[in-house]
Design a protein around this motif. Structure first.
Motif, short mmCIF file in Angstrom:
data_model
loop_
_atom_site.label_atom_id
_atom_site.label_comp_id
_atom_site.label_asym_id
_atom_site.label_seq_id
_atom_site.Cartn_x
_atom_site.Cartn_y
_atom_site.Cartn_z
N GLY A 197 1.16 -1.67 -0.09
CA GLY A 197 -0.21 -0.10 -0.20
C GLY A 197 1.12 1.14 0.07
O GLY A 197 0.11 2.33 0.73
N LEU A 198 1.97 0.88 -0.66
CA LEU A 198 2.83 2.72 -1.13
C LEU A 198 1.62 3.92 -1.82
O LEU A 198 0.68 3.57 -2.47
N THR A 199 2.57 5.19 -1.70
CA THR A 199 1.93 6.12 -1.64
C THR A 199 1.93 6.19 -3.09
O THR A 199 3.36 5.29 -3.35
N LEU A 200 1.48 6.56 -4.01
CA LEU A 200 1.72 6.96 -5.45
C LEU A 200 3.53 7.62 -5.46
O LEU A 200 3.85 6.57 -7.07
N PRO A 201 3.76 8.69 -4.68
CA PRO A 201 4.94 9.16 -5.07
C PRO A 201 6.45 8.07 -4.88
O PRO A 201 7.29 7.57 -5.45
N THR A 202 5.58 7.18 -3.45
CA THR A 202 6.79 6.38 -2.86
C THR A 202 6.71 4.84 -4.43
O THR A 202 7.71 4.97 -5.07
N LYS A 203 5.57 4.79 -4.57
CA LYS A 203 5.12 3.27 -6.42
C LYS A 203 6.04 3.73 -7.49
O LYS A 203 7.03 2.97 -7.72
N ILE A 204 6.30 5.36 -7.35
CA ILE A 204 7.47 5.96 -8.91
C ILE A 204 8.06 5.86 -8.40
O ILE A 204 8.90 4.89 -9.46
N PHE A 205 9.12 6.28 -7.10
CA PHE A 205 10.31 5.68 -6.98
C PHE A 205 10.74 4.81 -7.13
O PHE A 205 11.54 3.96 -7.30
N PHE A 206 10.05 3.72 -6.44
CA PHE A 206 10.84 2.42 -6.19
C PHE A 206 10.66 1.86 -8.47
O PHE A 206 11.23 1.16 -8.28
N ALA A 207 9.31 2.78 -8.89
CA ALA A 207 9.50 2.31 -10.34
C ALA A 207 10.81 2.52 -10.97
O ALA A 207 11.27 1.75 -11.83
N ALA A 208 10.95 3.50 -10.78
CA ALA A 208 11.98 4.26 -11.36
C ALA A 208 13.26 3.38 -11.07
O ALA A 208 14.03 3.07 -11.69
N LEU A 209 13.54 3.17 -10.00
CA LEU A 209 14.93 2.15 -9.89
C LEU A 209 14.66 0.78 -10.04
O LEU A 209 15.30 0.37 -10.11
N LEU A 210 13.10 0.80 -9.99
CA LEU A 210 13.66 -0.87 -10.74
C LEU A 210 13.62 -0.72 -12.32
O LEU A 210 14.42 -1.34 -13.01
N ALA A 211 13.17 0.01 -12.91
CA ALA A 211 13.94 0.75 -14.17
C ALA A 211 14.93 1.15 -14.51
O ALA A 211 15.96 0.29 -15.40
N ALA A 212 15.93 1.62 -13.78
CA ALA A 212 17.26 1.44 -13.78
C ALA A 212 18.13 0.44 -12.79
O ALA A 212 18.96 0.26 -14.44
N GLU A 213 17.70 -0.42 -12.58
CA GLU A 213 18.49 -1.94 -12.39
C GLU A 213 18.25 -2.37 -13.76
O GLU A 213 19.20 -2.88 -14.20
N VAL A 214 17.24 -2.74 -14.22
CA VAL A 214 17.07 -2.60 -15.53
C VAL A 214 18.26 -2.41 -16.79
O VAL A 214 18.54 -3.13 -17.91
N TRP A 215 17.90 -1.11 -16.59
CA TRP A 215 18.71 -0.32 -17.70
C TRP A 215 20.37 -0.72 -17.60
O TRP A 215 21.34 -0.77 -17.91
N VAL A 216 20.73 -0.42 -16.03
CA VAL A 216 22.04 -0.89 -15.68
C VAL A 216 22.33 -2.17 -15.82
O VAL A 216 23.42 -2.27 -16.72
N ALA A 217 21.89 -2.93 -15.95
CA ALA A 217 22.16 -4.76 -15.73
C ALA A 217 22.34 -4.80 -17.97
O ALA A 217 23.16 -5.33 -17.39
N ARG A 218 21.51 -4.54 -18.24
CA ARG A 218 21.70 -4.26 -19.57
C ARG A 218 22.63 -3.87 -20.26
O ARG A 218 23.83 -4.43 -21.09
N GLN A 219 23.63 -2.48 -19.79
CA GLN A 219 24.68 -1.87 -19.73
C GLN A 219 25.59 -2.62 -19.83
O GLN A 219 26.53 -2.61 -20.14
N TRP A 220 25.74 -2.97 -18.89
CA TRP A 220 27.06 -4.07 -17.97
C TRP A 220 26.90 -5.35 -19.58
O TRP A 220 28.12 -5.72 -19.23
N LEU A 221 25.86 -6.26 -19.29
CA LEU A 221 25.74 -6.93 -20.70
C LEU A 221 26.31 -7.01 -21.82
O LEU A 221 27.31 -7.16 -22.48
N LEU A 222 26.14 -5.18 -22.38
CA LEU A 222 26.27 -5.28 -23.16
C LEU A 222 28.09 -4.96 -23.68
O LEU A 222 28.46 -4.84 -24.32
N PHE A 223 28.51 -3.80 -22.62
CA PHE A 223 29.38 -3.43 -22.84
C PHE A 223 30.72 -4.34 -21.90
O PHE A 223 31.56 -4.77 -22.27
N PHE A 224 30.43 -4.86 -21.45
CA PHE A 224 31.59 -6.04 -20.08
C PHE A 224 30.99 -8.01 -20.53
O PHE A 224 31.99 -8.60 -19.47
#
Length: 189
Positions: A162-189
């Motif tokens: 039952g997170l607040t909307l801003p907290t849901k957005i914060f954690f969604a941004a973290l999840l998106a950042a994790e996916v993006w960074v993980a993709r970068q690691w695999l592409l470059f290393f």
């Protein structure tokens, strides 16, 4: 493990309730072991204009930087913080220290060749894991799948609290950042 993953997994594991001072304490504990790297690298890259190759090829491995990393990545320091929190019955300190120790535990297992001395001040010994969260030569392609799955499960667990909307957005941004960074690691290393 990438910092967004530490934040998501730490929050899912320890932030109950997932708001206010409890959530802040867990997020601080989850990020503190990486904070010195961000500060030192950020100053070096963006203020001192030191080339990236020097920052991550030389400074990262220098005695000065490794000493800072040894302090903020020490199981003993974080264990002491947890012990003090338990002794004082300081719930927020216990939660923050627990999140920090979870961060250190996953880093201990997932740093191949770039680990830190995690038993400072008693030892400068560094465990060289056969598994890496970023280096494909050390099975990162499998770690990424596990890490992203753990982050997605953590996000779902947090969402269901039952997170607040801003907290849901914060954690969604973290999840998106994790996916993006993980993709970068695999592409470059």
């Amino acid at each position: 493990m990438n910092t967004p993953a530490h934040l998501l997994i730490g929050a899912a594991a320890f932030a109950r309730p997932s708001y206010g001072r409890t959530l802040r304490a867990v997020l601080i504990g989850s990020v503190l072991p990486d904070l010195s790297l961000y500060l030192m690298a950020g100053v070096s890259l963006f203020i001192l204009n030191i080339p990236e190759q020097v920052v991550f090829g030389q400074l990262y491995y220098s005695d000065a930087w490794q000493t800072v990393f040894a302090i903020d990545n020490s199981f003993l320091v974080w264990g002491l913080a947890l012990g003090v929190g338990v002794w004082l019955r300081a719930r927020l300190l216990v939660l923050g220290a627990s999140a920090g120790l979870l961060h250190l535990g996953t880093d201990f297992l997932l740093h191949a060749g770039d680990g830190r001395a995690q038993f400072w001040p008693l030892s400068n010994w560094v465990f060289h894991s056969p598994i890496s969260y970023w280096d494909s030569a050390h099975h990162a392609q499998w770690v990424v799948l596990v890490s992203i799955t753990a982050c997605a499960v953590s996000y779902i667990a947090l969402w269901r609290r039952g997170l607040t909307l801003p907290t849901k957005i914060f954690f969604a941004a973290l999840l998106a950042a994790e996916v993006w960074v993980a993709r970068q690691w695999l592409l470059f290393f």
